[in-house]
Design a protein around this motif. Structure first.
Motif, PDB file in Angstrom:
ATOM      1  N   MET A   1      32.884  27.637  58.049  1.00  0.00           N
ATOM      2  CA  MET A   1      32.984  28.448  56.835  1.00  0.00           C
ATOM      3  C   MET A   1      31.589  28.754  56.309  1.00  0.00           C
ATOM      4  SD  MET A   1      35.090  27.670  53.284  1.00  0.00           S
ATOM      5  CE  MET A   1      33.919  26.523  52.579  1.00  0.00           C
ATOM      6  N   VAL A   2      31.360  29.997  55.907  1.00  0.00           N
ATOM      7  CA  VAL A   2      30.092  30.416  55.334  1.00  0.00           C
ATOM      8  C   VAL A   2      30.161  30.237  53.822  1.00  0.00           C
ATOM      9  CG1 VAL A   2      28.489  32.339  55.017  1.00  0.00           C
ATOM     10  CG2 VAL A   2      29.715  32.078  57.192  1.00  0.00           C
ATOM     11  N   SER A   3      29.157  29.545  53.267  1.00  0.00           N
ATOM     12  CA  SER A   3      29.135  29.274  51.831  1.00  0.00           C
ATOM     13  C   SER A   3      28.228  30.259  51.100  1.00  0.00           C
ATOM     14  CB  SER A   3      28.641  27.843  51.565  1.00  0.00           C
ATOM     15  OG  SER A   3      29.501  26.897  52.155  1.00  0.00           O
ATOM     16  N   TYR A   4      28.500  30.457  49.830  1.00  0.00           N
ATOM     17  CA  TYR A   4      27.593  31.212  48.981  1.00  0.00           C
ATOM     18  C   TYR A   4      26.354  30.366  48.689  1.00  0.00           C
ATOM     19  CZ  TYR A   4      31.364  34.527  47.897  1.00  0.00           C
ATOM     20  OH  TYR A   4      32.358  35.475  47.975  1.00  0.00           O
ATOM     21  N   ASN A   5      25.215  31.021  48.502  1.00  0.00           N
ATOM     22  CA  ASN A   5      24.020  30.347  48.013  1.00  0.00           C
ATOM     23  C   ASN A   5      24.132  30.289  46.491  1.00  0.00           C
ATOM     24  OD1 ASN A   5      21.444  29.579  47.132  1.00  0.00           O
ATOM     25  ND2 ASN A   5      20.448  30.553  48.882  1.00  0.00           N
ATOM     26  N   LYS A   6      24.452  29.120  45.962  1.00  0.00           N
ATOM     27  CA  LYS A   6      24.728  28.983  44.536  1.00  0.00           C
ATOM     28  C   LYS A   6      23.509  29.274  43.678  1.00  0.00           C
ATOM     29  CE  LYS A   6      28.558  25.747  45.202  1.00  0.00           C
ATOM     30  NZ  LYS A   6      29.101  24.394  44.894  1.00  0.00           N
ATOM     31  N   GLU A   7      22.313  29.159  44.262  1.00  0.00           N
ATOM     32  CA  GLU A   7      21.106  29.474  43.498  1.00  0.00           C
ATOM     33  C   GLU A   7      21.029  30.957  43.153  1.00  0.00           C
ATOM     34  OE1 GLU A   7      17.674  28.126  45.567  1.00  0.00           O
ATOM     35  OE2 GLU A   7      18.259  26.010  45.512  1.00  0.00           O
ATOM     36  N   TYR A   8      21.715  31.791  43.929  1.00  0.00           N
ATOM     37  CA  TYR A   8      21.667  33.237  43.714  1.00  0.00           C
ATOM     38  C   TYR A   8      22.704  33.729  42.709  1.00  0.00           C
ATOM     39  CZ  TYR A   8      18.804  33.557  47.999  1.00  0.00           C
ATOM     40  OH  TYR A   8      17.828  33.433  48.939  1.00  0.00           O
ATOM     41  N   LEU A   9      23.694  32.879  42.360  1.00  0.00           N
ATOM     42  CA  LEU A   9      24.847  33.341  41.595  1.00  0.00           C
ATOM     43  C   LEU A   9      25.003  32.618  40.272  1.00  0.00           C
ATOM     44  CD1 LEU A   9      27.559  33.567  44.406  1.00  0.00           C
ATOM     45  CD2 LEU A   9      26.044  35.373  43.582  1.00  0.00           C
ATOM     46  N   VAL A  10      25.668  33.287  39.339  1.00  0.00           N
ATOM     47  CA  VAL A  10      26.119  32.666  38.100  1.00  0.00           C
ATOM     48  C   VAL A  10      27.637  32.543  38.198  1.00  0.00           C
ATOM     49  CG1 VAL A  10      26.351  32.928  35.605  1.00  0.00           C
ATOM     50  CG2 VAL A  10      24.232  33.640  36.747  1.00  0.00           C
ATOM     51  N   GLY A  11      28.124  31.316  38.157  1.00  0.00           N
ATOM     52  CA  GLY A  11      29.564  31.104  38.211  1.00  0.00           C
ATOM     53  C   GLY A  11      30.157  31.397  39.583  1.00  0.00           C
ATOM     54  N   LYS A  12      31.461  31.532  39.594  1.00  0.00           N
ATOM     55  CA  LYS A  12      32.223  31.737  40.820  1.00  0.00           C
ATOM     56  C   LYS A  12      32.563  33.216  40.989  1.00  0.00           C
ATOM     57  CE  LYS A  12      36.204  29.553  43.109  1.00  0.00           C
ATOM     58  NZ  LYS A  12      37.315  28.591  42.925  1.00  0.00           N
ATOM     59  N   PRO A  13      32.419  33.772  42.206  1.00  0.00           N
ATOM     60  CA  PRO A  13      32.810  35.170  42.416  1.00  0.00           C
ATOM     61  C   PRO A  13      34.275  35.416  42.055  1.00  0.00           C
ATOM     62  CG  PRO A  13      31.537  34.375  44.281  1.00  0.00           C
ATOM     63  CD  PRO A  13      31.828  33.172  43.420  1.00  0.00           C
ATOM     64  N   VAL A  14      34.539  36.590  41.535  1.00  0.00           N
ATOM     65  CA  VAL A  14      35.904  37.007  41.207  1.00  0.00           C
ATOM     66  C   VAL A  14      36.435  37.824  42.377  1.00  0.00           C
ATOM     67  CG1 VAL A  14      37.337  38.393  39.659  1.00  0.00           C
ATOM     68  CG2 VAL A  14      35.431  37.036  38.739  1.00  0.00           C
ATOM     69  N   CYS A  15      37.601  37.440  42.890  1.00  0.00           N
ATOM     70  CA  CYS A  15      38.150  38.098  44.074  1.00  0.00           C
ATOM     71  C   CYS A  15      39.585  38.554  43.809  1.00  0.00           C
ATOM     72  CB  CYS A  15      38.125  37.140  45.260  1.00  0.00           C
ATOM     73  SG  CYS A  15      38.752  37.853  46.795  1.00  0.00           S
ATOM     74  N   GLU A  16      39.825  39.842  44.025  1.00  0.00           N
ATOM     75  CA  GLU A  16      41.184  40.408  43.947  1.00  0.00           C
ATOM     76  C   GLU A  16      41.769  40.387  45.356  1.00  0.00           C
ATOM     77  OE1 GLU A  16      42.782  41.500  41.258  1.00  0.00           O
ATOM     78  OE2 GLU A  16      41.155  41.319  39.784  1.00  0.00           O
ATOM     79  N   LYS A  17      42.400  39.264  45.708  1.00  0.00           N
ATOM     80  CA  LYS A  17      42.903  39.028  47.061  1.00  0.00           C
ATOM     81  C   LYS A  17      44.403  38.786  47.014  1.00  0.00           C
ATOM     82  CE  LYS A  17      42.194  35.817  50.972  1.00  0.00           C
ATOM     83  NZ  LYS A  17      41.403  34.638  51.440  1.00  0.00           N
ATOM     84  N   GLU A  18      45.109  39.307  48.040  1.00  0.00           N
ATOM     85  CA  GLU A  18      46.568  39.183  48.053  1.00  0.00           C
ATOM     86  C   GLU A  18      47.072  39.109  49.494  1.00  0.00           C
ATOM     87  OE1 GLU A  18      50.412  41.968  46.858  1.00  0.00           O
ATOM     88  OE2 GLU A  18      48.516  42.234  45.779  1.00  0.00           O
ATOM     89  N   GLU A  19      48.040  38.229  49.721  1.00  0.00           N
ATOM     90  CA  GLU A  19      48.672  38.151  51.044  1.00  0.00           C
ATOM     91  C   GLU A  19      49.643  39.310  51.207  1.00  0.00           C
ATOM     92  OE1 GLU A  19      52.070  35.359  52.738  1.00  0.00           O
ATOM     93  OE2 GLU A  19      50.158  34.269  52.609  1.00  0.00           O
ATOM     94  N   ILE A  20      49.605  39.945  52.376  1.00  0.00           N
ATOM     95  CA  ILE A  20      50.496  41.072  52.662  1.00  0.00           C
ATOM     96  C   ILE A  20      51.597  40.678  53.625  1.00  0.00           C
ATOM     97  CG2 ILE A  20      50.634  43.404  53.634  1.00  0.00           C
ATOM     98  CD1 ILE A  20      47.740  43.808  52.823  1.00  0.00           C
ATOM     99  N   LEU A  21      51.208  40.049  54.724  1.00  0.00           N
ATOM    100  CA  LEU A  21      52.164  39.644  55.756  1.00  0.00           C
ATOM    101  C   LEU A  21      51.736  38.309  56.351  1.00  0.00           C
ATOM    102  CD1 LEU A  21      52.839  42.822  57.975  1.00  0.00           C
ATOM    103  CD2 LEU A  21      54.530  41.599  56.589  1.00  0.00           C
TER     104      LEU A  21
END
Length: 217
Positions: A1-21
């Motif tokens: 798994m590829v991780s975010y570099n937390k030093e570059y970000l404020v908080g957690k990314p917001v993701c609009e994700k949904e299962e389709i099938l």
């Protein structure tokens, strides 16, 4: 798994994700939006429109998204885009797949097991998300590249819809791309198309103009 570099970000990314099938040997998701806040000074919003999601969501990143985040975080003062703090990561096609060459089979499976209208609704909702985020953005960055083994009429129908949204915008940009050969590109040589960041080094933004008949200059 590829991780975010937390030093570059404020908080957690917001993701609009949904299962389709989902099935015994597959699981298809869509993502209409990934929004990140950069840990830097600035106040501007950028929307970057790429091809399709690979893996990034609220909990994990991918190499392309990390490359984009790093570039915008590290832009030096005085360089175009250095005042960007919010990134809306959008896609021409909202279906998750790390290989664009497998996208068509996902589309066909959705149509077969759901319906053509269901697939149309997915694409239309994605376009609505793109339009809403474009309206709030000071920078609009085209970075969709070319898919492999995908039906180009469908792909460029979606591209044309995005370009129609930008008809009156003056703040359109592409990525400055450097390839392993050393060549610097603003638009791809073969198709005069915005380059995708996964296949090159990226070092900043270049402002472009949208001319009649969907010509990017």
């Amino acid at each position: 798994m590829v991780s975010y570099n937390k030093e570059y970000l404020v908080g957690k990314p917001v993701c609009e994700k949904e299962e389709i099938l989902t099935g015994d040997d597959y699981c298809i998701h869509k993502r209409e939006l990934l929004r990140v806040e950069l840990n830097k000074k600035g106040e501007k919003i950028a929307s970057i429109i790429m091809m399709n999601p690979s893996k990034a969501d609220s909990d994990q990143s991918d190499t392309t998204v990390n490359k984009i985040i790093e570039m915008f975080h590290q832009l030096p003062q005085g360089q175009m885009g250095e005042d960007i703090i919010y990134l809306n990561i959008l896609n021409i096609l909202p279906i998750y797949n790390s290989k664009s060459s497998d996208l068509l089979s996902d589309f066909e499976r959705i149509i077969e097991l759901k319906s053509e209208n269901f697939m149309t609704e997915i694409l239309d909702n994605n376009m609505s998300m793109i339009e809403s985020k474009i309206r709030e953005s000071e920078y609009i960055i085209l970075a969709w590249g070319m898919p492999k083994q995908f039906t180009l009429p469908l792909y460029y129908t979606q591209v044309a819809k995005v370009l129609q949204m930008l008809d009156k915008s003056d703040e359109i940009y592409v990525l400055k791309a450097k390839h392993p050969t050393g060549d610097i590109e603003v638009l791809t040589k073969d198709y005069l198309n915005p380059p995708h960041p996964s296949r090159c080094e990226i070092s900043g933004l270049v402002k472009v103009m949208l001319q009649s008949h969907f010509r990017i200059k």
